[in-house]
Design a protein around this motif. Structure first.
Motif, PDB file in Angstrom:
ATOM      1  N   ILE A  42       4.897   0.372  -7.293  1.00 58.26           N
ATOM      2  CA  ILE A  42       3.954  -0.565  -6.600  1.00 58.26           C
ATOM      3  C   ILE A  42       3.865   0.114  -5.051  1.00 58.26           C
ATOM      4  CG2 ILE A  42       3.953  -2.829  -5.302  1.00 58.26           C
ATOM      5  CD1 ILE A  42       3.387  -3.482  -8.052  1.00 58.26           C
ATOM      6  N   ILE A  43       4.910   0.670  -4.701  1.00 58.10           N
ATOM      7  CA  ILE A  43       5.043   1.110  -3.326  1.00 58.10           C
ATOM      8  C   ILE A  43       4.194   2.739  -3.427  1.00 58.10           C
ATOM      9  CG2 ILE A  43       6.522   2.450  -1.591  1.00 58.10           C
ATOM     10  CD1 ILE A  43       8.695   0.242  -2.420  1.00 58.10           C
ATOM     11  N   GLN A  44       4.520   3.518  -4.376  1.00 57.75           N
ATOM     12  CA  GLN A  44       4.199   4.913  -4.188  1.00 57.75           C
ATOM     13  C   GLN A  44       2.652   4.813  -4.886  1.00 57.75           C
ATOM     14  OE1 GLN A  44       6.366   8.316  -5.351  1.00 57.75           O
ATOM     15  NE2 GLN A  44       8.184   7.052  -5.436  1.00 57.75           N
ATOM     16  N   GLY A  45       2.148   4.005  -5.854  1.00 52.56           N
ATOM     17  CA  GLY A  45       1.159   4.010  -6.531  1.00 52.56           C
ATOM     18  C   GLY A  45       1.557   4.398  -7.867  1.00 52.56           C
ATOM     19  N   GLN A  46       0.605   4.385  -8.717  1.00 56.31           N
ATOM     20  CA  GLN A  46       0.564   4.786 -10.317  1.00 56.31           C
ATOM     21  C   GLN A  46       0.954   6.394 -10.393  1.00 56.31           C
ATOM     22  OE1 GLN A  46      -2.082   2.345 -11.737  1.00 56.31           O
ATOM     23  NE2 GLN A  46      -0.544   1.076 -13.118  1.00 56.31           N
ATOM     24  N   VAL A  47       1.116   7.069  -9.487  1.00 58.64           N
ATOM     25  CA  VAL A  47       0.988   8.404  -9.389  1.00 58.64           C
ATOM     26  C   VAL A  47       2.375   8.794  -9.926  1.00 58.64           C
ATOM     27  CG1 VAL A  47       2.082   8.535  -6.839  1.00 58.64           C
ATOM     28  CG2 VAL A  47       0.665  10.272  -8.016  1.00 58.64           C
ATOM     29  N   MET A  51       0.390   9.230 -16.279  1.00 57.71           N
ATOM     30  CA  MET A  51      -1.086   8.907 -16.660  1.00 57.71           C
ATOM     31  C   MET A  51      -1.873   9.578 -15.356  1.00 57.71           C
ATOM     32  SD  MET A  51      -1.077   4.790 -17.636  1.00 57.71           S
ATOM     33  CE  MET A  51      -0.325   4.101 -16.242  1.00 57.71           C
ATOM     34  N   MET A 115      -1.523  -2.519 -14.299  1.00 62.08           N
ATOM     35  CA  MET A 115      -2.628  -2.775 -13.246  1.00 62.08           C
ATOM     36  C   MET A 115      -2.509  -2.089 -12.049  1.00 62.08           C
ATOM     37  SD  MET A 115      -3.345  -6.702 -13.793  1.00 62.08           S
ATOM     38  CE  MET A 115      -4.270  -6.993 -12.132  1.00 62.08           C
ATOM     39  N   GLY A 116      -3.569  -1.200 -11.700  1.00 63.96           N
ATOM     40  CA  GLY A 116      -3.720  -0.570 -10.210  1.00 63.96           C
ATOM     41  C   GLY A 116      -3.190  -1.414  -9.019  1.00 63.96           C
ATOM     42  N   ARG A 117      -3.730  -2.608  -9.178  1.00 65.35           N
ATOM     43  CA  ARG A 117      -3.626  -3.567  -8.039  1.00 65.35           C
ATOM     44  C   ARG A 117      -3.222  -4.961  -8.658  1.00 65.35           C
ATOM     45  NH1 ARG A 117      -4.973  -1.571  -2.909  1.00 65.35           N
ATOM     46  NH2 ARG A 117      -4.417  -3.703  -2.564  1.00 65.35           N
TER      47      ARG A 117
ATOM     48  N   CYS B 164     -11.875  -4.476  -6.965  1.00 63.23           N
ATOM     49  CA  CYS B 164     -11.291  -3.636  -8.388  1.00 63.23           C
ATOM     50  C   CYS B 164      -9.775  -4.033  -8.603  1.00 63.23           C
ATOM     51  CB  CYS B 164     -11.560  -2.194  -8.244  1.00 63.23           C
ATOM     52  SG  CYS B 164     -10.653  -1.206  -9.583  1.00 63.23           S
ATOM     53  N   ILE B 165      -9.411  -4.489  -9.667  1.00 60.02           N
ATOM     54  CA  ILE B 165      -7.908  -4.652 -10.064  1.00 60.02           C
ATOM     55  C   ILE B 165      -7.318  -3.349 -10.709  1.00 60.02           C
ATOM     56  CG2 ILE B 165      -8.240  -7.335 -10.262  1.00 60.02           C
ATOM     57  CD1 ILE B 165      -8.042  -6.698 -13.579  1.00 60.02           C
ATOM     58  N   GLY B 166      -7.949  -2.362 -10.870  1.00 60.69           N
ATOM     59  CA  GLY B 166      -7.057  -1.059 -11.343  1.00 60.69           C
ATOM     60  C   GLY B 166      -6.921  -1.083 -12.861  1.00 60.69           C
ATOM     61  N   CYS B 167      -7.653  -1.870 -13.871  1.00 61.43           N
ATOM     62  CA  CYS B 167      -7.040  -1.859 -15.004  1.00 61.43           C
ATOM     63  C   CYS B 167      -7.797  -0.500 -15.767  1.00 61.43           C
ATOM     64  CB  CYS B 167      -7.870  -3.189 -15.630  1.00 61.43           C
ATOM     65  SG  CYS B 167      -9.615  -2.970 -15.877  1.00 61.43           S
ATOM     66  N   ARG B 168      -8.668   0.041 -15.387  1.00 64.11           N
ATOM     67  CA  ARG B 168      -9.302   1.307 -15.777  1.00 64.11           C
ATOM     68  C   ARG B 168      -9.887   1.187 -17.007  1.00 64.11           C
ATOM     69  NH1 ARG B 168      -4.068   2.143 -13.956  1.00 64.11           N
ATOM     70  NH2 ARG B 168      -3.214   2.414 -15.957  1.00 64.11           N
ATOM     71  N   PHE B 181      -9.581   7.707 -10.682  1.00 67.08           N
ATOM     72  CA  PHE B 181      -8.599   6.766 -10.192  1.00 67.08           C
ATOM     73  C   PHE B 181      -7.908   7.362  -8.938  1.00 67.08           C
ATOM     74  CE2 PHE B 181      -4.865   3.803 -10.779  1.00 67.08           C
ATOM     75  CZ  PHE B 181      -5.452   2.613 -10.517  1.00 67.08           C
ATOM     76  N   TRP B 183      -4.632   7.089  -7.801  1.00 63.95           N
ATOM     77  CA  TRP B 183      -3.189   7.119  -8.325  1.00 63.95           C
ATOM     78  C   TRP B 183      -1.975   6.848  -7.300  1.00 63.95           C
ATOM     79  CZ3 TRP B 183      -3.018   6.331 -13.439  1.00 63.95           C
ATOM     80  CH2 TRP B 183      -3.788   6.497 -14.111  1.00 63.95           C
ATOM     81  N   SER B 184      -2.314   7.354  -5.987  1.00 64.90           N
ATOM     82  CA  SER B 184      -1.590   7.048  -5.080  1.00 64.90           C
ATOM     83  C   SER B 184      -2.567   6.933  -3.521  1.00 64.90           C
ATOM     84  CB  SER B 184      -0.855   8.412  -4.781  1.00 64.90           C
ATOM     85  OG  SER B 184      -1.591   9.465  -4.361  1.00 64.90           O
ATOM     86  N   LYS B 212      -6.118   2.924  -2.553  1.00 63.47           N
ATOM     87  CA  LYS B 212      -5.101   3.154  -3.688  1.00 63.47           C
ATOM     88  C   LYS B 212      -5.166   2.139  -4.868  1.00 63.47           C
ATOM     89  CE  LYS B 212      -0.482   2.096  -3.382  1.00 63.47           C
ATOM     90  NZ  LYS B 212       0.858   1.761  -2.931  1.00 63.47           N
ATOM     91  N   GLY B 213      -4.883   2.565  -6.081  1.00 57.59           N
ATOM     92  CA  GLY B 213      -4.819   1.520  -7.119  1.00 57.59           C
ATOM     93  C   GLY B 213      -6.474   1.033  -7.615  1.00 57.59           C
TER      94      GLY B 213
END
Lengths: 437, 315
Positions: A42-47, A51, A115-117, B164-168, B181, B183-184, B212-213
């Motif tokens: 959550i903090i850093q992101g999905q980096v 993926m 989920m990204g968000r 956007c909820i980032g479900c991709r 995307f 990603w960070s 982000k996201g």
């Protein structure tokens, strides 16, 4: 001690011994590690995952599909066996329902991990659009969670009432059982309502389970992607769910039988029946696999050929053949023999089936993403392949451990084998509130 | 660009949108409102057929300057299209450079990429710029669960990164692999040393800032259209590969400012859309790579297999 009291003593929940405690603590540790990894994500992101823009879904999604698949047969078997009134089901249904509940709950949570968000989860309800397969998924998963709770809970009522009396010396536990038994006293009216409700839920869960698996398949087949864009995907997923659900049921039944010494109740006959069911499921799944892979290989459009070559002979070949041979061929060949359906060999086959099923979902999700219509260019070399990162493994392990933890907790406080029903079937009921349904 | 502005009918920017419109009884469109609204005073207006008429000022009602421009609807009565002339592309990558810079891209995957294409050994290689195709049947919009990516009436497919909820799912659905995307954390602040660097996100200028996201992609540059300019890739291309315009006007204009009739161009040059068979109906047309002035190999000089964004470095 009467026969009835003896039965209650044997089937009522028992405190964990050392192994049980160590097992539970270990699961909690894995879950906590998973939660820590998720917080970092959550903090850093999905980096922190591996993926990227090409492999945009990874192990979270394949793990999600795995959970959804497991949840299927857990409750479908239960419902079908209930509706067909097979007597041998009695000691198995509750285990199946517990697995289904744990799996579908974790499926719902796993999809959020992708989920990204996640902070915008409510947008799904505020701005939800009915045309999106994700919206269908949200609707069907929540529905299925609700039905799974009902089909687990309603048949429990008489047993909870029994436990309320048994744990009189533990006021807190007795209170809980009393609360959840909803004042069950076994009146005619209550029996009538209960059996009607079970009947309704057992019928309802079948179409809902089919829709659940199908919608899950449509998340993929509503796209243009090679390897996903298949009309075969709905039944393919249902058949696959039938396999992994049965596999999970056998695995957990075996472990519970061993650790709770339930050999008297869960006999070799049960394993024999489950073994036949698994072999049957594998054959059906094999059929859909042939449809899924052979037809595109036969007409061999260019993009399909590229994708299939990667699976059959390329980078993913070892995994593909492990999953196909280990998850389909070996189980069928073993389980057609009565000796293969004895508890231990069946248990080993079931573990193999569950493990290969997990990787099967990975093979459905990942390789297709590596074969887009346009070549992969202009992105870092690492983006051309995918293998989960440590964060992903930690989070996924956390979800798997959480599912097992839910099962463990339910097993600790609920009678795994229905007490009332077993007593009735053995004709040793003492309490004369006889069933009228 | 100058000729274009003089030609009001074919003006790239529909100035009329910006000027406050006034309506009078009788359906006359006012170009200008003079003086205060004193009783009995007359005002001279031009009717739609070009004749001057006198109308009492009291009958004239001024429509506020703020047009009813809605970012989700886009420009009324416009339909933006792009034509990419593959015969002219020699992979100079100025388009990508300009796009990256003006959308403050800090990720590893550019929104506009020039693909090195060669279907088979025996078929000719060519360079193909690929950006969001702004499909009329956009697969991404169909699958978006929250209406975060949407199709505007002017043809642009854009993204509301605040929703956007980032479900991709849109990325999985897009057959053109044009979506990226975040990603960070994008960390673009140092690139945006203008006053707007903390600007609210707007679907009219994706990447300014990125969030982000959430998903980003080529936005067809409505922020440039708004200034009467063309998208960055069009104006930065040294070879006039790109033309941009309005399908309803049936005109596209290239980076040098030459305007041509869209339908005739597509007919003469056998224009096509990429992967038409999928039924996505893109707004981007391609002209086949025929009779090229440059050898394909010339483009190899700039070709980088593993890089599309030259990472801007923080000062």
């Amino acid at each position: 001690m009467s026969k009835y009291e003896e039965l209650v003593a044997e089937l009522a929940p028992r405190e964990f011994k050392r192994t049980g405690v160590i097992w539970t603590v270990a699961l909690v540790v894995v879950v906590v590690v998973g939660i820590a990894a998720y917080i970092d994500q959550i903090i850093q992101g999905q980096v922190v995952t591996n993926m990227r823009d090409y492999v945009l879904w990874g192990v979270y999604i394949s793990n999600f599909v795995f959970f959804v698949a497991i949840s299927f047969v857990g409750s479908l078997t239960a419902a079908v066996l209930r509706l067909t009134k097979k007597a041998w089901r009695t000691p198995l249904v509750r285990i199946a329902e517990i697995i289904a509940f744990a799996a579908i709950l974790m499926a719902g949570i796993t999809i959020i991990l992708d989920m990204g968000r996640p902070d915008r989860l409510l947008n799904l309800f505020i701005h939800g659009r009915l045309q999106s397969p994700i919206t269908w998924d949200v609707i069907i998963i929540t529905t299925y969670i609700a039905i799974s709770v009902l089909i687990l809970f309603i048949p429990l009522l008489p047993d909870l009432a029994i436990l309320k009396d048994r744990f009189k010396d533990q006021p807190f536990l007795a209170k809980l059982y009393k609360f959840f038994s909803l004042n069950w006293s076994g009146t005619q009216q209550q029996w009538f309502l209960q059996s009607k409700s079970i009947q309704m839920v057992a019928i309802l869960i079948i179409p809902v389970a089919f829709v659940l698996q199908t919608v899950d398949a449509w998340l993929f087949s509503t796209t243009f992607r090679i390897g996903w864009d298949s009309t075969n995907f709905g039944p393919y997923f249902i058949a696959g769910a039938f396999v992994v659900g049965t596999g999970a049921l056998i695995t957990i039944t075996y472990v519970l039988r061993k650790s709770y010494k339930l050999e008297k109740y869960i006999t070799e006959l049960h394993f024999d029946k489950l073994g036949k069911l698994l072999a049957f499921a594998c054959l059906i799944y094999l059929y859909f696999n042939i449809n899924e892979y052979l037809l595109p290989a036969f007409t061999a459009p260019k993009a399909e050929t590229l994708h299939l070559n990667e699976l059959f002979f390329g980078h993913y070949a070892p995994l593909f053949w492990f999953v196909t041979v280990g998850g389909l061929i070996i189980p069928v060949l073993t389980l057609i023999f009565p000796k293969g359906r004895k508890p231990l060999p069946l248990f080993l086959i079931a573990i193999l089936v569950v493990v290969t099923s997990w990787w099967k979902r990975y093979l459905i999700v990942v390789p297709a993403l590596l074969h887009p219509f346009l070549p992969i260019q202009g992105v870092p070399e690492q983006w051309h392949s995918y293998f989960p990162s440590m964060h992903e493994w930690a989070i996924i392990s956390g979800t798997l451990a959480a599912a097992l933890l839910i099962i463990t907790i339910l097993v600790r406080y609920l009678p795994i084998i229905p007490i009332y029903r077993t007593a009735k079937e053995q004709g040793i009921l003492e309490n004369e509130n006889t069933e009228q349904s | 660009m100058k000729d274009k502005k003089n030609n009001s009918r074919r003006s790239f920017l529909d100035k009329g949108l910006k000027i406050g419109l006034a309506t009078v009884a009788g359906g006359v469109i006012a170009a200008k409102v003079l003086g205060e609204s004193d009783e009995g005073e007359m005002v001279e207006l031009m009717s739609t057929d070009g004749t001057l008429i006198q109308v009492p000022v009291s009958e004239v009602e001024e429509v506020p300057e703020t047009s009813d421009y809605n970012v989700r609807e886009g420009y009324a009565n416009r339909k933006f299209v792009m034509v990419v002339d593959l015969a002219k592309c020699r992979n100079a990558l100025k388009c990508q450079e300009s796009c990256n810079k003006n959308h403050y891209i800090t990720g590893d995957n550019a929104w506009l990429k020039v693909y090195k294409m060669q279907e088979e050994k025996d078929t000719a290689p060519y360079w193909m710029p690929m950006m969001c195709q702004h499909c009329d049947q956009p697969a991404c919009v169909t699958v978006c669960p929250v209406d975060a990516t949407f199709k505007r009436k002017d043809g642009i497919v854009s993204i509301d990164n605040e929703r956007c909820i980032g479900c991709r799912f849109c990325m999985a659905a897009c057959p053109y692999s044009t979506r990226v995307f975040n990603w960070s954390e994008p960390n673009q602040e140092f690139l945006m040393n203008d006053a707007n660097h903390m600007a609210e996100h707007s679907p009219d200028h994706l990447g300014h800032p990125s969030i982000k996201g959430t998903v980003d992609k080529c936005d067809f540059c409505p922020h440039m259209i708004d200034q009467g300019e063309m998208p960055h890739c069009v104006t930065s291309c040294p070879n006039d590969v790109f033309s941009f315009g309005d399908k309803y006007e049936d005109v596209v204009t290239n980076g040098s400012g030459e305007s041509v009739k869209l339908s005739k161009l597509l007919e003469d040059r056998a224009g096509y859309r990429y992967m038409e068979s999928l039924g996505t109906q893109p707004s981007v047309f391609y002209l086949p790579p025929v009779e090229r002035s440059d050898a394909f190999e010339d483009g190899l000089e700039h070709y980088k297999e593993f890089e599309s964004v030259t990472k801007p470095t923080a000062p």
